[in-house]
Write a protein that holds these residues in place. Structure first.
Motif, PDB file in Angstrom:
ATOM      1  N   TYR A 210       0.854  -1.189   0.000  1.00  0.00           N
ATOM      2  CA  TYR A 210       0.000   0.000   0.000  1.00  0.00           C
ATOM      3  C   TYR A 210       0.892   1.242   0.000  1.00  0.00           C
ATOM      4  CZ  TYR A 210       0.720  -0.471   5.112  1.00  0.00           C
ATOM      5  OH  TYR A 210       1.258  -0.620   6.361  1.00  0.00           O
ATOM      6  N   PRO A 211       0.387   2.374  -0.508  1.00  0.00           N
ATOM      7  CA  PRO A 211       1.227   3.566  -0.665  1.00  0.00           C
ATOM      8  C   PRO A 211       1.757   4.062   0.672  1.00  0.00           C
ATOM      9  CG  PRO A 211      -0.834   3.798  -1.884  1.00  0.00           C
ATOM     10  CD  PRO A 211      -0.982   2.593  -1.011  1.00  0.00           C
ATOM     11  N   MET A 212       3.007   4.492   0.669  1.00  0.00           N
ATOM     12  CA  MET A 212       3.618   5.130   1.820  1.00  0.00           C
ATOM     13  C   MET A 212       4.001   6.545   1.403  1.00  0.00           C
ATOM     14  SD  MET A 212       3.980   3.962   4.860  1.00  0.00           S
ATOM     15  CE  MET A 212       3.554   2.470   5.749  1.00  0.00           C
ATOM     16  N   ASP A 213       3.037   7.448   1.462  1.00  0.00           N
ATOM     17  CA  ASP A 213       3.255   8.837   1.084  1.00  0.00           C
ATOM     18  C   ASP A 213       3.410   9.695   2.321  1.00  0.00           C
ATOM     19  OD1 ASP A 213       2.954   8.094  -1.566  1.00  0.00           O
ATOM     20  OD2 ASP A 213       0.806   8.567  -1.610  1.00  0.00           O
ATOM     21  N   PRO A 220       5.942  10.408  -2.282  1.00  0.00           N
ATOM     22  CA  PRO A 220       6.214   8.998  -1.961  1.00  0.00           C
ATOM     23  C   PRO A 220       7.470   8.879  -1.094  1.00  0.00           C
ATOM     24  CG  PRO A 220       5.609   9.213  -4.262  1.00  0.00           C
ATOM     25  CD  PRO A 220       5.780  10.619  -3.732  1.00  0.00           C
ATOM     26  N   MET A 221       7.368   8.157   0.010  1.00  0.00           N
ATOM     27  CA  MET A 221       8.475   8.054   0.949  1.00  0.00           C
ATOM     28  C   MET A 221       9.422   6.925   0.554  1.00  0.00           C
ATOM     29  SD  MET A 221       6.304   8.601   4.495  1.00  0.00           S
ATOM     30  CE  MET A 221       7.534   9.474   5.450  1.00  0.00           C
ATOM     31  N   HIS A 222      10.663   7.018   1.038  1.00  0.00           N
ATOM     32  CA  HIS A 222      11.680   6.003   0.797  1.00  0.00           C
ATOM     33  C   HIS A 222      11.903   5.198   2.075  1.00  0.00           C
ATOM     34  CE1 HIS A 222      13.637   8.540  -2.667  1.00  0.00           C
ATOM     35  NE2 HIS A 222      12.425   8.118  -2.938  1.00  0.00           N
ATOM     36  N   LEU A 223      12.297   3.935   1.905  1.00  0.00           N
ATOM     37  CA  LEU A 223      12.616   3.116   3.068  1.00  0.00           C
ATOM     38  C   LEU A 223      13.890   3.651   3.716  1.00  0.00           C
ATOM     39  CD1 LEU A 223      11.987   0.593   4.772  1.00  0.00           C
ATOM     40  CD2 LEU A 223      13.484  -0.693   3.237  1.00  0.00           C
ATOM     41  N   LEU A 224      13.807   3.986   4.987  1.00  0.00           N
ATOM     42  CA  LEU A 224      14.960   4.493   5.725  1.00  0.00           C
ATOM     43  C   LEU A 224      15.675   3.365   6.468  1.00  0.00           C
ATOM     44  CD1 LEU A 224      16.695   6.769   7.003  1.00  0.00           C
ATOM     45  CD2 LEU A 224      14.923   6.966   8.772  1.00  0.00           C
ATOM     46  N   LEU A 225      14.914   2.560   7.192  1.00  0.00           N
ATOM     47  CA  LEU A 225      15.520   1.558   8.061  1.00  0.00           C
ATOM     48  C   LEU A 225      14.555   0.396   8.261  1.00  0.00           C
ATOM     49  CD1 LEU A 225      17.760   0.770  10.209  1.00  0.00           C
ATOM     50  CD2 LEU A 225      16.366   2.018  11.876  1.00  0.00           C
ATOM     51  N   THR A 226      15.101  -0.811   8.303  1.00  0.00           N
ATOM     52  CA  THR A 226      14.326  -2.004   8.647  1.00  0.00           C
ATOM     53  C   THR A 226      14.880  -2.598   9.932  1.00  0.00           C
ATOM     54  OG1 THR A 226      13.752  -2.523   6.352  1.00  0.00           O
ATOM     55  CG2 THR A 226      13.646  -4.319   7.942  1.00  0.00           C
ATOM     56  N   ILE A 227      14.014  -2.788  10.918  1.00  0.00           N
ATOM     57  CA  ILE A 227      14.358  -3.416  12.183  1.00  0.00           C
ATOM     58  C   ILE A 227      13.758  -4.811  12.150  1.00  0.00           C
ATOM     59  CG2 ILE A 227      14.050  -3.305  14.691  1.00  0.00           C
ATOM     60  CD1 ILE A 227      13.685  -0.216  14.245  1.00  0.00           C
ATOM     61  N   ASP A 228      14.587  -5.830  12.103  1.00  0.00           N
ATOM     62  CA  ASP A 228      14.118  -7.190  11.884  1.00  0.00           C
ATOM     63  C   ASP A 228      14.337  -8.053  13.124  1.00  0.00           C
ATOM     64  OD1 ASP A 228      13.122  -9.451  10.654  1.00  0.00           O
ATOM     65  OD2 ASP A 228      14.317  -9.213   8.843  1.00  0.00           O
ATOM     66  N   SER A 229      13.491  -9.068  13.274  1.00  0.00           N
ATOM     67  CA  SER A 229      13.612  -9.996  14.401  1.00  0.00           C
ATOM     68  C   SER A 229      14.711 -11.025  14.197  1.00  0.00           C
ATOM     69  CB  SER A 229      12.277 -10.715  14.634  1.00  0.00           C
ATOM     70  OG  SER A 229      11.235  -9.798  14.886  1.00  0.00           O
ATOM     71  N   ASP A 276      12.748  16.353   8.080  1.00  0.00           N
ATOM     72  CA  ASP A 276      12.042  16.803   9.278  1.00  0.00           C
ATOM     73  C   ASP A 276      10.584  16.353   9.287  1.00  0.00           C
ATOM     74  OD1 ASP A 276      13.922  18.058  10.910  1.00  0.00           O
ATOM     75  OD2 ASP A 276      13.884  19.880   9.716  1.00  0.00           O
ATOM     76  N   HIS A 277      10.074  15.966   8.119  1.00  0.00           N
ATOM     77  CA  HIS A 277       8.691  15.501   8.073  1.00  0.00           C
ATOM     78  C   HIS A 277       8.552  14.196   8.857  1.00  0.00           C
ATOM     79  CE1 HIS A 277       7.678  17.927   4.164  1.00  0.00           C
ATOM     80  NE2 HIS A 277       7.883  18.684   5.224  1.00  0.00           N
ATOM     81  N   PRO A 278       7.406  13.970   9.523  1.00  0.00           N
ATOM     82  CA  PRO A 278       7.233  12.763  10.344  1.00  0.00           C
ATOM     83  C   PRO A 278       7.415  11.490   9.526  1.00  0.00           C
ATOM     84  CG  PRO A 278       5.503  14.363  10.806  1.00  0.00           C
ATOM     85  CD  PRO A 278       6.238  14.867   9.605  1.00  0.00           C
ATOM     86  N   HIS A 279       8.040  10.489  10.140  1.00  0.00           N
ATOM     87  CA  HIS A 279       8.231   9.204   9.477  1.00  0.00           C
ATOM     88  C   HIS A 279       6.933   8.396   9.519  1.00  0.00           C
ATOM     89  CE1 HIS A 279       8.779   8.061  13.722  1.00  0.00           C
ATOM     90  NE2 HIS A 279       8.347   6.866  13.338  1.00  0.00           N
ATOM     91  N   ARG A 280       6.899   7.318   8.747  1.00  0.00           N
ATOM     92  CA  ARG A 280       5.804   6.363   8.806  1.00  0.00           C
ATOM     93  C   ARG A 280       6.420   4.963   8.911  1.00  0.00           C
ATOM     94  NH1 ARG A 280       1.240   7.087   4.373  1.00  0.00           N
ATOM     95  NH2 ARG A 280       0.249   5.632   5.832  1.00  0.00           N
ATOM     96  N   SER A 281       5.619   3.994   9.320  1.00  0.00           N
ATOM     97  CA  SER A 281       6.161   2.659   9.506  1.00  0.00           C
ATOM     98  C   SER A 281       5.136   1.601   9.121  1.00  0.00           C
ATOM     99  CB  SER A 281       6.603   2.448  10.958  1.00  0.00           C
ATOM    100  OG  SER A 281       5.511   2.592  11.842  1.00  0.00           O
ATOM    101  N   SER A 282       5.649   0.394   8.886  1.00  0.00           N
ATOM    102  CA  SER A 282       4.813  -0.751   8.544  1.00  0.00           C
ATOM    103  C   SER A 282       5.449  -1.991   9.150  1.00  0.00           C
ATOM    104  CB  SER A 282       4.708  -0.898   7.017  1.00  0.00           C
ATOM    105  OG  SER A 282       4.155  -2.153   6.663  1.00  0.00           O
ATOM    106  N   ILE A 283       4.626  -2.821   9.805  1.00  0.00           N
ATOM    107  CA  ILE A 283       5.104  -4.088  10.365  1.00  0.00           C
ATOM    108  C   ILE A 283       4.729  -5.219   9.426  1.00  0.00           C
ATOM    109  CG2 ILE A 283       4.858  -5.739  12.252  1.00  0.00           C
ATOM    110  CD1 ILE A 283       4.560  -3.476  14.167  1.00  0.00           C
TER     111      ILE A 283
END
Length: 284
Positions: A210-213, A220-229, A276-283
């Motif tokens: 789904y869109p991450m705007d 459209p936002m770019h992936l900054l970081l992935t925190i994985d288990s 500076d714009h707020p980040h978004r996240s997806s699990i």
């Protein structure tokens, strides 16, 4: 600090969690009679206890736990921060009771200038109790490695997906006839690596893409970081570090001991036009 209201008056102590892991790791590392002894089982049970803090209110500020500290000099794919910041610090709340769902992760990103960092705290502030052991990371030193990744299959053109499916089916038939190991696949072996990573492409294996705007400028936002288990698993053998290939997965693939959701991954997205714009996240 996290100032949201949640049941932070009951949970496990961080020191107990670290000690539990050390005892269990030492027990299974023994050459003779591996596994916890009866005495160690009693200790592990004691270290697993939750504690109630009646003096703590649900609205008391709670120290957030440091997850990652990344310098651009060490991670070339780390984007530039606001106003020439070169140091990214990532924190999260050790309880997951946030937002209307009461299950969302509370994450905070802090950009800093490394040359302005003064005295470093020897012991960072810690919450008295945490919601679960998966919120408490084990200290790790990063050894960044750059790899080439490709978009999640759901974003590829349809004709290219058909070609990939045909190629994978041919590899599977060849492996069956020759009794070789599992053939490589686009999704698990070639496109998106598991583990903690900066940049690249996000995986959408648990939900439809789904869109991450950006909610500020609609970019459209770019992936900054992935925190994985986990750094790898049984289905992603091609990404296993060479030095760890002969080690058991359950002991070497989870050095951080962080658990996201039901052993998933947390993808953090940032606005490419204004950090500076707020980040978004997806699990996932």
């Amino acid at each position: 600090m996290c100032g949201e209201a949640h049941g932070l008056g009951r949970g496990r102590r961080s020191a107990d969690i670290h000690c539990y892991r050390q005892v269990l790791a030492a027990a299974w590392a023994r050459e003779h009679s591996p596994g916890p002894t009866e005495e160690e089982r009693e200790l592990l049970a004691e270290l697993s206890l939750e504690y109630r803090l009646p003096e703590v209110s649900e609205t008391d500020p709670l120290p957030m736990i440091g997850l990652a500290q990344l310098y651009r000099r060490d991670v070339p794919d780390l984007p530039e921060g606001p106003q020439d910041c070169d140091l990214l610090q990532v924190f999260w709340c050790p309880f997951d009771a946030h937002d209307p769902s009461r299950y969302d992760v509370k994450l905070q990103l802090r950009w800093r200038r490394s040359w302005q960092v003064g005295q470093v705290l020897a012991v960072p502030p810690q919450p008295l109790v945490v919601g679960s052991a998966g919120f408490v990371p084990e200290p790790c030193v990063l050894h960044p490695e750059q790899v080439v990744s490709y978009p999640f299959a759901g974003f590829l053109p349809e004709d290219l997906c058909v070609r990939i499916d045909t190629w994978e089916e041919a590899l599977e038939e060849e492996a069956e006839q020759s009794a070789d190991d599992e053939p490589v696949g686009y999704q698990y072996d070639l496109s998106i690596p598991p583990g903690w990573r900066v940049g690249g492409f996000a995986s959408w294996h648990a939900t439809d893409p789904y869109p991450m705007d950006c909610q500020t400028c609609r970019t459209p936002m770019h992936l900054l970081l992935t925190i994985d288990s986990s750094e790898w698993d049984g289905g992603s053998g091609s990404w296993t570090p060479l030095e760890d290939r002969d080690l058991p997965t359950h002991r070497s693939a989870t050095p951080t001991e962080v658990t996201v959701g039901r052993f998933g991954e947390l993808n953090v997205f940032a606005c490419p036009t204004d950090p500076d714009h707020p980040h978004r996240s997806s699990i996932q």
